[in-house]
Scaffold this active site. Sequence first.
Site, PDB file in Angstrom:
ATOM      1  CD  GLU A  53      -1.412  -2.346   2.028  1.00  0.00           C
ATOM      2  OE1 GLU A  53      -2.256  -3.046   2.608  1.00  0.00           O
ATOM      3  OE2 GLU A  53      -0.183  -2.577   2.035  1.00  0.00           O
ATOM      4  CB  CYS A  86      -1.010  -0.224   5.113  1.00  0.00           C
ATOM      5  SG  CYS A  86       0.686  -0.676   4.698  1.00  0.00           S
ATOM      6  CB  ALA A 164      17.972 -42.488  -9.302  1.00  0.00           C
ATOM      7  NE  ARG A 209      21.528 -24.852 -12.836  1.00  0.00           N
ATOM      8  CZ  ARG A 209      21.303 -25.682 -11.816  1.00  0.00           C
ATOM      9  NH1 ARG A 209      21.604 -25.304 -10.578  1.00  0.00           N
ATOM     10  NH2 ARG A 209      20.779 -26.867 -12.023  1.00  0.00           N
TER      11      ARG A 209
END
Length: 320
Positions: A53, A86, A164, A209
């Site tokens: 805000e 705010c 895996a 990355r």
Amino acid sequence: MSEDHRWMGAALALASRGRGRTAPNPSVGCLIVAKGRVIGRGWTQPGGRPHAEAMALAEAGERARGATAYVTLEPCAHVSARGPACTDLLIAAGVARIVAAMGDPDPRTNGSGFARARDAGIAVVEGVREAEARGMIAGFLMRQAAGRPHVTLKLATSLDGCIAMADGRSRWITGPAARAHTHLERSRHEAILVGRGTLAADAPRLDVRLAGLEARSPHRVLLSRTAEPGWEHVATPEDIAGLIGVDHLMVEGGAQAAAAFLRADLVDRLLLYRATILIGRGRAALGDIGLDDLAQAHGRWRLVDARALGSDRLEVYERG
């Protein structure tokens, strides 16, 4: 779609810019709209300040008088050493309406922001796109409710559930699009966790990355009985409650770490990347998760998103 619904969508998009960078504050988005035009934009800045805000009002300036403020969370009502409330800023700016997605469960606000605005003659509308707003600040809400981060478990498997080859080789099960999506997910979490086995086998970098997002790499956390130089350390899944400045935690490997979090019932969201390959005699995605009866497995997860990522498929599940 109503105008309020549409503008709140834009405020939610702004809030997403800060996710993973604002803890212990929630990532909030704010738009100041006058006569159908945006005159101020803001989102919670890294470290939690300035608030959305304050940023939006600074851009709007005097044009905010008589305008509508769209905020994804109830404006805070407490003054802190880091900045003003705010709610007070919105009142001082002279906005005519506040449209909010949801209330703030923080006891320092928790309805008093809305009440103070109404007392100042501002019209307040609540609950616009609340479900989406809750998803945006799931980590903040989890900290408020349970005193721990919101946990996302990421699994990348073959069609037959392997992570895996039998000898541990796992690069790469999924293709470039799925891996890029994983990096985007990393950028939305303050911390990322792996187990000792993954550290020993892969020496993972666990960074982001993607061009332009490299600075948003999460802190690295190791689940292990012993600490490791350069890593934050937790001995048990329950210890994540003590991670400072972490509201969103991503668990990325391996099978035993994933199983430990599931066994402790500390997984709130599943990212399941499924590659269109079969491995056969490979390593299973999960170890023992403490399931005593098949009936306990049903009704636990609900599918909230599914999409193709190149030749792979992503399914996102949340607690049922």
